[in-house]
Design an enzyme around this catalytic site. Structure first.
Site, PDB file in Angstrom:
ATOM      1  N   ASP A 386       0.992  -1.045  -0.132  1.00  0.00           N
ATOM      2  CA  ASP A 386      -0.451   0.167  -0.227  1.00  0.00           C
ATOM      3  C   ASP A 386       0.654   1.543  -0.238  1.00  0.00           C
ATOM      4  O   ASP A 386       0.851   2.200  -1.001  1.00  0.00           O
ATOM      5  CB  ASP A 386      -1.371   0.483   0.946  1.00  0.00           C
ATOM      6  CG  ASP A 386      -2.094   0.048   1.199  1.00  0.00           C
ATOM      7  OD1 ASP A 386      -2.454   0.329  -0.229  1.00  0.00           O
ATOM      8  OD2 ASP A 386      -3.193   0.528   1.982  1.00  0.00           O
ATOM      9  N   ASP A 439      -8.877  -3.209   1.850  1.00  0.00           N
ATOM     10  CA  ASP A 439      -9.153  -2.791   3.268  1.00  0.00           C
ATOM     11  C   ASP A 439      -9.971  -3.313   3.899  1.00  0.00           C
ATOM     12  O   ASP A 439     -10.121  -2.990   5.601  1.00  0.00           O
ATOM     13  CB  ASP A 439      -9.549  -0.896   2.786  1.00  0.00           C
ATOM     14  CG  ASP A 439      -8.072  -0.090   1.923  1.00  0.00           C
ATOM     15  OD1 ASP A 439      -7.456  -0.152   2.231  1.00  0.00           O
ATOM     16  OD2 ASP A 439      -9.010   0.429   1.466  1.00  0.00           O
TER      17      ASP A 439
END
Length: 539
Positions: A386, A439
């Protein structure tokens, strides 16, 4: 059943890789620029500017431009912005004194032949009240001061419009002489209701998926205990029977993040209209599978559908399929097709979220983390993934690869489909608040594991791990939104905040309770005591 499980596993891999783009995003309003540093007289932030067009006293359309690094700041409210007539510069580049007389009009000029500061000084000296520059491209450009320019004390606002907006404005001026505009830069609210609902959607999705996963694990444990108690040969044969669950290991966790990176890079390079169409098809396939699985499981809880859910028929190339599955499949397919066809309408986000949530819940039911070690490797790799693709990728590609892919830049679409999104309700700039599947899926795998462990260990809610993991996830996502607002809407890598909260909470609790080694390696309570208790609960 085995064929179906493999199909679902493949659906997970494809969709999760397509966007395990873990990111929370709200759209940029204020732009920072490190290449052209601020200096006195040239220290404005780059703000987006609304430019409503009025023809014969009637507002016909609205453009969006970007303010310059120099000049006064614009009004933030529409009612305070003056409505001013527009005049076309002669010469068009405004690099020399205009031939036409100006009495406070907004002067419309073309980019090129001299610096932005020069154009602004010439326009101000000629009597213009503002400068509107038409870019030579469809994109907006950040207007800065040149290093050798000293006369940067500009007294009129300077705004750039994209090429197509400028062409439309000029065409309107050819058809009538009564053309005027307003220029203002409304501020985005600190918190939008969309972010609250998106937070609730993410937390609720993990909550539902975790309880479904724990319930399935408990039922499987009870059935296994019954077979052990009976001492029948059926238990031996069940060792080779597919339970409908796929446990990932450390190797596949690392491999998954590597593949996700490769696919994200491919999305970045191939982003176009036709490629988005391919992603829509893939998303619809995964969404149909997820919606069908969730509906069958939900309807099977009612006795009216119990028989249909337990009666099977053989379907060519698929295998044994229940009558209930056959009944709900046409509805699921029709729902996905309707969303794909009408995905550009204003309320299509509802269908996208329904398909996405159903898919995520199904993935979290089928794909499982067997212990804390695998969960740590998976989330640790995703944490680095990420950060790299949101922040570090800018150094190589001059753009954040993750943000470009999430927004669907260059595709003509409003983002890729592998996202949950809600329109920003009280934002004058509109747009969507979005969250990537990654997420929810990646932290959700660890949280679902914690609830399965609690149930099979007969731990009470406060004495277990699930409650605290769930709270940690909610806090991590909340901190993500705080960071998003502090960064003026710049996309944030949500796992940067979520992973330390969730993983840190489980490791700290496990160490404090003396169960870390057991959670780390085995991930399941010792047999047979917990299952004996389960049998007693059933009596």
């Amino acid at each position: 059943m085995e064929l179906r499980n493999r199909a679902l596993y493949c659906s997970f891999c494809v969709v999760a890789v397509l966007l395990c783009s873990s990111e929370v995003f709200a759209g940029d309003i204020v732009h920072q620029d490190d290449i052209a540093p601020k200096r006195p007289g040239c220290d404005n932030n780059f703000v987006l500017v609304k430019v409503p067009l009025w023809v014969d006293g009637r507002e016909v359309m609205q453009f969006v431009g970007v303010g310059a690094r120099f000049g006064p700041t614009l009004e933030s409210k529409e009612k305070r912005a003056n409505q001013t007539r527009v005049a076309v510069a002669d010469p068009p580049d405004c690099c020399s004194t205009p031939k036409n007389k100006l009495t406070g009009e907004v002067i419309l000029v073309h980019r090129g032949n001299c610096s932005f500061v020069t154009k602004a000084n010439v326009a101000e000296a000629a009597g213009a009240s503002a400068l509107l520059i038409i870019n030579n491209q469809r994109e907006l450009f950040k207007m800065v001061c040149e290093a050798n320019e000293t006369d940067v004390d500009i007294g009129i606002p300077v705004v750039m419009l994209p090429q197509d907006a400028g062409a439309t404005l000029k065409q309107s001026m050819l058809n009538t002489s009564h053309v005027s505009i307003q220029m203002y830069s409304p501020q985005r609210p600190e918190v939008d209701v969309a972010e609250v609902f998106l937070w609730l959607m993410a937390v609720g999705t993990i909550l539902c998926a975790s309880y479904w996963s724990a319930w399935s694990a408990r039922e499987a444990a009870i059935e296994q205990d019954k077979l052990l108690k009976d001492g029948s040969d059926e238990y031996l044969s069940n060792n080779t029977y597919s339970s409908g669950v796929v446990d990932i290991n450390t190797t596949s966790a690392v491999f998954f993040v590597v593949i996700a990176s490769c696919f994200l890079f491919m999305l970045y390079k191939l982003m176009s209209y036709w490629f988005i169409e391919v992603l829509v098809v893939v998303f619809c396939i995964g969404g149909v599978e997820g919606l069908q699985t969730c509906l069958v499981a939900l309807l099977s809880c009612f006795r009216w559908f119990e028989h249909a859910g337990e009666t099977y028929v053989k379907v060519p190339f698929v295998g044994a399929v229940s009558y209930l599955t056959l009944a709900v499949s046409p509805f699921c397919i029709a729902f996905a097709v309707l969303w794909a066809v009408f995905r550009r309408v204003s309320f299509a986000w509802i269908g996208q979220d329904i398909l996405g949530i159903a898919l995520i819940i199904t993935v979290l039911q089928i794909i499982r983390v067997p212990n804390l070690k695998v969960g740590t490797v998976l989330l640790g790799c995703a944490f680095l993934y990420d950060i790299f693709w949101v922040f570090i990728s800018k150094w190589w590609f001059h753009k954040s690869v993750m943000i470009v892919v999430a927004r669907g830049d260059g595709s003509g679409e409003d983002g890729i489909p592998m996202l949950l999104k809600i329109p920003r309700m009280f934002d004058p700039w509109g747009g969507y608040s979005i969250i990537g599947f990654g997420d929810i899926i990646l932290p959700g795998l660890l949280i679902a594991f914690s609830l399965r462990y609690d149930w099979l260990s007969n731990k009470r809610l406060r004495a277990g791990y699930f409650l605290w993991a769930m709270i940690a996830y909610g806090l991590g996502l909340l901190v993500t939104y705080v960071a998003l607002n502090l960064m003026d809407g710049h996309g944030q890598p949500a796992l940067l905040y979520i992973v330390p909260f969730t993983l840190g909470t489980l490791i700290t609790l496990g160490k404090k309770r003396g169960e870390l080694k057991h959670l780390w390696t085995r991930g399941e309570p010792d047999r047979p005591c917990p299952h004996v208790q389960l049998r007693q609960d059933e009596q």
